[in-house]
Design a protein around this motif. Structure first.
Motif, mmCIF file in Angstrom:
data_model
loop_
_atom_site.group_PDB
_atom_site.id
_atom_site.type_symbol
_atom_site.label_atom_id
_atom_site.label_comp_id
_atom_site.label_asym_id
_atom_site.label_seq_id
_atom_site.Cartn_x
_atom_site.Cartn_y
_atom_site.Cartn_z
ATOM 1 N N GLN A 90 1.107 -1.180 0.047
ATOM 2 C CA GLN A 90 0.002 0.007 -0.008
ATOM 3 C C GLN A 90 1.021 1.342 0.027
ATOM 4 O O GLN A 90 0.378 2.323 -0.689
ATOM 5 C CB GLN A 90 -0.839 0.163 1.255
ATOM 6 C CG GLN A 90 -2.072 -1.015 1.292
ATOM 7 C CD GLN A 90 -2.849 -1.138 2.296
ATOM 8 O OE1 GLN A 90 -3.321 0.103 2.953
ATOM 9 N NE2 GLN A 90 -3.244 -2.290 3.061
ATOM 10 N N ASP A 122 2.222 1.688 -3.331
ATOM 11 C CA ASP A 122 1.055 2.337 -4.308
ATOM 12 C C ASP A 122 0.852 3.898 -4.056
ATOM 13 O O ASP A 122 0.729 4.569 -5.105
ATOM 14 C CB ASP A 122 -0.144 1.579 -4.100
ATOM 15 C CG ASP A 122 -1.095 1.923 -5.046
ATOM 16 O OD1 ASP A 122 -0.966 1.826 -6.181
ATOM 17 O OD2 ASP A 122 -2.377 2.571 -4.568
ATOM 18 N N VAL A 123 1.021 4.331 -2.807
ATOM 19 C CA VAL A 123 0.829 5.873 -2.281
ATOM 20 C C VAL A 123 1.844 6.561 -3.084
ATOM 21 O O VAL A 123 1.810 7.756 -3.731
ATOM 22 C CB VAL A 123 0.503 5.920 -0.935
ATOM 23 C CG1 VAL A 123 0.677 7.289 -0.604
ATOM 24 C CG2 VAL A 123 -0.600 5.440 -0.419
ATOM 25 N N THR A 156 4.101 5.780 -5.441
ATOM 26 C CA THR A 156 4.045 5.710 -6.978
ATOM 27 C C THR A 156 2.978 6.655 -7.674
ATOM 28 O O THR A 156 3.343 7.301 -8.523
ATOM 29 C CB THR A 156 3.714 4.268 -7.291
ATOM 30 O OG1 THR A 156 4.609 3.497 -6.818
ATOM 31 C CG2 THR A 156 3.588 4.209 -8.897
ATOM 32 N N LYS A 157 1.910 6.703 -7.041
ATOM 33 C CA LYS A 157 0.724 7.647 -7.599
ATOM 34 C C LYS A 157 1.216 8.824 -7.223
ATOM 35 O O LYS A 157 1.018 10.045 -7.886
ATOM 36 C CB LYS A 157 -0.517 7.256 -6.602
ATOM 37 C CG LYS A 157 -1.198 6.178 -7.110
ATOM 38 C CD LYS A 157 -2.557 5.840 -6.429
ATOM 39 C CE LYS A 157 -3.225 4.719 -6.700
ATOM 40 N NZ LYS A 157 -4.473 4.291 -5.964
ATOM 41 N N ARG A 158 1.854 9.141 -6.237
ATOM 42 C CA ARG A 158 2.403 10.754 -5.797
ATOM 43 C C ARG A 158 3.400 11.265 -6.458
ATOM 44 O O ARG A 158 3.534 12.330 -7.190
ATOM 45 C CB ARG A 158 2.726 11.037 -4.218
ATOM 46 C CG ARG A 158 3.109 12.234 -4.007
ATOM 47 C CD ARG A 158 3.308 12.475 -2.468
ATOM 48 N NE ARG A 158 1.723 12.176 -1.868
ATOM 49 C CZ ARG A 158 1.528 12.121 -0.239
ATOM 50 N NH1 ARG A 158 2.533 12.551 0.606
ATOM 51 N NH2 ARG A 158 0.290 11.903 0.238
ATOM 52 N N TYR A 159 4.678 10.306 -6.518
ATOM 53 C CA TYR A 159 6.165 10.866 -7.238
ATOM 54 C C TYR A 159 6.116 9.943 -8.445
ATOM 55 O O TYR A 159 7.114 10.484 -9.110
ATOM 56 C CB TYR A 159 6.789 10.593 -6.274
ATOM 57 C CG TYR A 159 6.738 11.202 -4.856
ATOM 58 C CD1 TYR A 159 6.912 12.910 -4.864
ATOM 59 C CD2 TYR A 159 6.518 10.543 -3.881
ATOM 60 C CE1 TYR A 159 6.672 13.328 -3.414
ATOM 61 C CE2 TYR A 159 6.267 11.117 -2.364
ATOM 62 C CZ TYR A 159 6.490 12.513 -2.601
ATOM 63 O OH TYR A 159 6.191 13.461 -1.408
ATOM 64 N N GLY A 160 5.422 8.638 -8.774
ATOM 65 C CA GLY A 160 6.010 8.145 -9.811
ATOM 66 C C GLY A 160 5.356 8.402 -11.202
ATOM 67 O O GLY A 160 4.589 7.627 -11.937
ATOM 68 N N LYS A 161 5.418 9.833 -11.453
ATOM 69 C CA LYS A 161 4.944 10.513 -12.608
ATOM 70 C C LYS A 161 6.007 10.280 -13.617
ATOM 71 O O LYS A 161 7.041 11.323 -13.698
ATOM 72 C CB LYS A 161 4.307 11.730 -12.496
ATOM 73 C CG LYS A 161 3.366 11.555 -11.596
ATOM 74 C CD LYS A 161 2.592 12.790 -11.213
ATOM 75 C CE LYS A 161 1.546 12.700 -10.119
ATOM 76 N NZ LYS A 161 0.882 14.212 -9.891
#
Length: 224
Positions: free
Chosen positions: A11, A14-15, A17-22
């Motif tokens: 989890q 996943d958090v 990745t969504k915040r910094y994994g762009k």
């Protein structure tokens, strides 16, 4: 905030990745960093720092799936413009008329760094005599002509003197000129040392070979 447990690991990933994994945001950051690379000042260390940073950003783009072909044509003029004029001239001379690729440009910069490093590690055998002590500087300059202690002429050593060949005469000259019995130098301290040793009854150092005399008279056993 998620508790630090094994169950929450996925989890947390996943958090993050969504915040910094762009990927596009990261790609833009790398491209901006390449654009803003600080120009080398002309020293080897600054060129090495420039090359290391450039390589790091390019490899970061490669790790995100961006090959050199996708951004190389845009990056080549940026990098060339940042290089010092002498470096740019040297690598361009080596390249000739062949068009640059990002790979060939990176390799050329690396070769230039290696060449500069090899030049810096070359030993310079030229000595600066101004930094040497007086005695050392005199030794490193052209040698003075040989001076004969016996005939006072130059051009030969005392051992090669053809003017004063008699051993007795040589010994008289040494005593008269107060020369060292060992080195034939004019150092008075050496002469006084010999006199002091002889007066004190101690055995003096062996006289110089140029003054050795063989006593041809064999002492009689009845003498004494």
């Amino acid at each position: 905030m998620l508790p630090l447990t094994n169950d929450h690991y996925l989890q947390a990933v996943d958090v993050l990745t969504k915040r910094y994994g762009k990927p596009q945001t990261i790609i833009n950051a790398y491209m901006k960093a390449l654009w803003q690379l600080e120009k080398p000042t002309g020293t080897l260390n600054s060129l090495v720092a420039f090359h290391d940073n450039m390589e790091g950003y390019i490899r970061g783009l490669n790790a995100l799936g961006k090959s050199d072909d996708t951004f190389g044509d845009l990056l080549i003029p940026i990098i060339l413009e940042k290089l010092p004029a002498n470096v740019r001239k040297q690598i361009s001379r080596d390249k000739g008329d062949e068009a640059w690729t990002l790979t060939s440009l990176r390799e050329s910069i690396q070769r230039e760094i290696e060449a500069d490093r090899a030049g810096e590690t070359t030993i310079d055998f030229e000595l600066d005599l101004t930094d040497q002590p007086p005695a050392t500087a005199a030794f490193l300059t052209t040698s003075k002509p040989q001076h004969c202690a016996f005939c006072k002429k130059t051009g030969h050593k005392p051992t090669d003197c053809k003017v004063v060949t008699d051993k007795t005469k040589r010994l008289e000259i040494v005593k008269r000129d107060k020369l060292c019995f060992n080195c034939l130098s004019g150092t008075s301290s050496c002469f006084r040392l010999q006199i002091e040793i002889q007066v004190s009854g101690l055995q003096a150092q062996t006289p110089h070979s140029n003054m050795h005399r063989r006593d041809t008279k064999t002492p009689s056993r009845n003498e004494g």
